[in-house]
Enzyme design. Structure first.
Site, short mmCIF file in Angstrom:
data_model
loop_
_atom_site.label_atom_id
_atom_site.label_comp_id
_atom_site.label_asym_id
_atom_site.label_seq_id
_atom_site.Cartn_x
_atom_site.Cartn_y
_atom_site.Cartn_z
N GLU A 82 -6.09 1.66 -13.68
CA GLU A 82 -5.68 2.85 -12.93
C GLU A 82 -4.36 3.39 -13.46
O GLU A 82 -4.20 4.60 -13.64
CB GLU A 82 -5.58 2.52 -11.43
CG GLU A 82 -6.92 2.41 -10.74
CD GLU A 82 -6.80 1.99 -9.28
OE1 GLU A 82 -5.72 1.50 -8.88
OE2 GLU A 82 -7.79 2.13 -8.53
N TYR A 112 -8.04 -3.62 -12.04
CA TYR A 112 -8.07 -2.19 -11.69
C TYR A 112 -6.67 -1.63 -11.69
O TYR A 112 -6.46 -0.45 -11.97
CB TYR A 112 -8.81 -1.94 -10.37
CG TYR A 112 -8.09 -2.39 -9.12
CD1 TYR A 112 -8.44 -3.58 -8.49
CD2 TYR A 112 -7.09 -1.61 -8.56
CE1 TYR A 112 -7.79 -3.99 -7.35
CE2 TYR A 112 -6.43 -2.01 -7.41
CZ TYR A 112 -6.79 -3.20 -6.81
OH TYR A 112 -6.14 -3.61 -5.68
N GLU A 121 -25.46 13.66 -2.94
CA GLU A 121 -26.91 13.78 -2.74
C GLU A 121 -27.70 12.97 -3.75
O GLU A 121 -28.89 12.70 -3.53
CB GLU A 121 -27.36 15.25 -2.79
CG GLU A 121 -27.10 15.94 -4.13
CD GLU A 121 -27.68 17.34 -4.18
OE1 GLU A 121 -26.96 18.28 -4.55
OE2 GLU A 121 -28.86 17.50 -3.84
N CYS A 159 0.82 -1.22 0.00
CA CYS A 159 0.00 0.00 0.00
C CYS A 159 0.85 1.26 0.00
O CYS A 159 0.70 2.11 -0.88
CB CYS A 159 -0.91 -0.01 1.22
SG CYS A 159 -1.83 1.53 1.47
N HIS A 182 -26.44 19.93 -0.75
CA HIS A 182 -26.53 20.50 -2.09
C HIS A 182 -25.60 21.70 -2.23
O HIS A 182 -25.52 22.50 -1.32
CB HIS A 182 -27.99 20.93 -2.34
CG HIS A 182 -28.23 21.44 -3.72
ND1 HIS A 182 -28.33 20.61 -4.81
CD2 HIS A 182 -28.36 22.71 -4.18
CE1 HIS A 182 -28.53 21.34 -5.89
NE2 HIS A 182 -28.56 22.62 -5.54
N LYS A 222 -0.26 5.35 -6.07
CA LYS A 222 -1.32 5.31 -7.10
C LYS A 222 -2.20 6.53 -6.98
O LYS A 222 -2.53 7.22 -7.95
CB LYS A 222 -2.10 4.00 -6.93
CG LYS A 222 -3.29 3.81 -7.84
CD LYS A 222 -4.61 4.29 -7.24
CE LYS A 222 -5.05 3.56 -6.01
NZ LYS A 222 -5.63 2.23 -6.28
N CYS A 246 -1.67 1.66 -3.09
CA CYS A 246 -2.62 2.75 -2.83
C CYS A 246 -2.03 4.16 -2.83
O CYS A 246 -2.57 5.06 -3.49
CB CYS A 246 -3.29 2.59 -1.45
SG CYS A 246 -3.57 0.93 -0.90
#
Lengths: 518, 146
Positions: free
Chosen positions: A224, A220, A498, A79, A493, A87, A84
């Protein structure tokens, strides 16, 4: 046993003492450590530190065998070093490029994308990583966790042998052993792969701009990497054998592919590489020229690239830990079966993180490492919940999800029992920018079980800040929220999140979903 | 034998030749300009370079920085286990300079000094700050050869 490290060049000597014998051990046993952890990554370190906090005497073995490209790294696991963290940083770098393009419509003069400096970005990213490597070293020292920069393997179920980079060996005994070695990228068995190609182990510290790049794989990791490389102005192609993002929601996986194609990432599919040859060696800070031969629809073709990156899967490092010497059960792909308490078939040996059959995610490894330590050395009985673990794919259009894909829900509950609510959406931040090929892909989907009051079993979001949007909503899924719970929630908002509070259109109705302006 | 040579510049160089210990270059400087000069003078690929940023001493030989006072004996002791071919630059910073938030030590993009004492292995991201410098195990960890 006292070790003497003798320096042959000076007249002095340095004696390295064994760990303090004064600290109390947790249980009545005669082993040196209460806990030995193999692997200093997300799961291993979390487990070790939690155990030490609870008074256990703990050691961690961490060692990185260099990649075929000769890349290596420090403490912290995949990671921090090659996953992670770099990346997300490089993905962020490429998003900045997009935002700079959009900035003009917000009044920023001459905000057009400048030339990107690969080495400058790698410098920043690696600087951060190395700071963290060192912080972790301090952390372990301060928390009284003994750290061995050694490659560990079993001698017996309570004994590990560590080997350092100079080949020096050390044996250590422990009452409990936790395996958390993670995995490494696979290479295909084709000529030239390990000689000329790289993997995610190497891309984040590459000393030169990769140049025209081929990413092989539909994972992925492949998408990615291809995504941020393209975003940084690099000519990028993705080679895929069949479908994209196997295991993820097919709808969303398809849209990701379409988005990436729309923004200019090239796809070769279905295709598989058969050979890599070096046409021109890397020199003077420039990448090599590699000729890739591949089969596409049964026809043999070839193309030249500067960099070939394989992201075709990862294999747990289980076989390297001498598992047969203790009769550890493991599958042919390296995965170690464990019970719900992360215990293997060997009573005092546990396994967690990427080496077990569970979502390969840092927070999950950390959680299971901590809870395991609390069960072993504290009073807790809490088990890790492997259900409804949210995640995000950081492709150029980000994809966040929690729970079941539409297909998995249909398989589990039956098609007639599933209601899918969905919509397209346009975040307010995007309404001002010039129309572009990026438009029209943002999407939200909610998978509900009719017979359980429209309980929400899957949430899917395509759009910016996907991780931020889905992360909080995951709590709703773990607490059994229904569609009407989401409807009663008042959204914020104008935001993207939302959108999950106002879903109206079902797939079953056949109604078209138009863009909802926030 | 402690040999002190006065050079023509402002950099004072002390070479300590201790029996039963490795030979380690010790360099003492005052202020940022002297520090930069010392780094340039002594940096070469074969030397392990370390820098200690600490509070300047008054006429009684006492530092104005309490954390530095605590760290000093720990660091001194730990230098005995520095790897061969090491150089430790001790940069003294006086109080008014340090209290100026715009001083060069803070502004330098290489150093980005945030506090004193700070002990850095030059050319790496490894550093110890404030109370960490008074911890024997941490200083040894910083000094040890990889």
């Amino acid at each position: 046993v006292r070790e003497a490290v003798v320096s042959t060049q000076s007249t002095g000597f340095r004696v390295q003492a064994p760990p303090e014998e004064t600290s109390q051990k947790k249980d009545d046993h005669s082993y040196t450590f209460d806990l030995a952890v193999v692997g200093g990554g997300s799961g291993g370190l979390a487990c070790a530190k939690e155990a030490a906090k609870l008074g256990a005497k703990v050691c961690v073995f961490d060692f990185v065998h260099p990649s075929p490209y000769k890349t290596t790294w420090g403490l912290g696991g995949t990671c921090l070093n090659v996953g992670c963290i770099p990346k997300k940083l490089m993905h962020t770098a490429s998003i900045y490029g997009e935002l700079m393009e959009d900035a003009a419509s917000f009044g920023w003069d001459d905000a057009a994308k400048n030339d990107h400096s690969w080495s400058s970005m790698v410098g920043s990213v690696q600087g951060h990583i190395k700071k963290q490597n060192w912080s972790l070293r301090i952390d372990l020292q301060e928390k009284d966790v003994t750290y061995y920069n050694e490659y560990a393997a079993f001698v017996d179920s309570h004994t590990l042998k560590g080997v350092n980079k100079r080949g020096k060996e050390r044996e250590v005994t422990a009452n409990k052993i936790v395996l958390a070695m993670g995995g490494r990228p696979n290479y295909p068995d084709i000529p030239g792969a390990s000689e000329y190609a790289i993997t995610s182990d190497d891309i984040f510290s590459l000393k030169y701009n990769p140049g025209k790049t081929l990413c092989v794989g539909a994972s992925y990791i492949s998408l990615e990497c291809a995504g941020f490389l393209h975003g940084l102005g690099i000519d990028t192609t993705v080679m895929v054998r069949s479908i994209l993002l196997r295991g993820f929601d097919e709808d969303c996986a398809q849209k990701i592919g379409e988005y990436m194609e729309a923004i200019g990432v090239k796809f070769l599919r279905p295709a598989t590489p058969t050979k890599i040859e070096c046409v021109k060696e890397a020199a003077d800070g420039n990448p090599p020229e590699l000729k890739v031969t591949f089969l596409q629809d049964g026809v043999e073709k070839s193309e030249t690239y500067n960099t070939v990156l394989f992201a075709i899967g990862r294999t747990p490092l289980t076989s390297k830990v001498n598992p047969d010497s203790i009769g550890l059960k493991y599958e042919s792909n390296g995965k170690v079966p464990v019970n719900e308490a992360e215990q293997t078939n060997v009573e005092n040996v546990y396994a967690l993180g990427d080496i077990i059959k569970a979502p390969e995610l840092t927070p999950l490894a950390i959680q299971s490492g901590r809870l395991l330590a609390r069960r072993l050395f504290g009073e807790s009985k809490l088990l890790t919940d492997y259900q409804n673990v949210p995640t995000t794919v950081f492709t150029p259009i980000e994809y966040g999800c929690c729970g079941l894909s539409e297909e998995a829900a249909i398989a589990k509950y039956g098609a007639e029992n599933i209601e899918v609510y969905h919509t397209k959406h346009t975040p307010t931040e995007q309404v001002v920018r010039e129309p572009s090929e990026r438009d029209g892909f943002n999407y939200a989907k909610m998978v509900c079980v009719k017979s359980e009051n429209e309980k929400v079993v899957g949430l899917h979001y395509l759009g910016p800040h996907a991780g931020e949007v889905i992360g909080g909503f995951a709590l709703g899924l773990t607490m059994g929220a229904t569609k009407s719970d989401f409807d009663r929630l008042v959204g914020i908002h104008p935001t993207s999140s939302e959108v999950f509070t106002t879903l109206k259109i079902t797939k079953s109705s056949g109604e078209s979903i138009e863009d909802e302006d926030c | 034998a402690v040999v002190s040579t006065q050079s023509t510049g402002n950099v004072k160089l002390f070479i300590e030749n201790q029996p039963m210990a490795n030979v380690v270059k010790r360099v003492t400087v005052n202020g940022f300009t002297e520090y930069l000069r010392a780094v340039e003078e002594y940096s070469n690929s074969s030397l392990h370079m370390f820098a200690l940023f600490t509070g300047a001493l008054d006429e009684q030989g006492k530092s104005w920085c309490p954390d530095c006072v605590r760290a000093d004996p720990v660091i001194e002791e730990a230098t005995k286990s520095l790897p061969e071919c090491s150089c430790l630059i001790t940069a003294y910073i006086d109080r008014p300079t340090w209290k100026d938030m715009n001083n060069n030590f803070r502004k330098s993009t290489d150093l980005q000094l945030k506090c004193i004492p700070t002990l850095i292995k030059l050319g790496t991201e490894k550093r110890l700050q404030e109370k960490e410098c008074a911890k024997k195990a941490l200083v040894s960890m910083l000094f040890e050869e990889e």
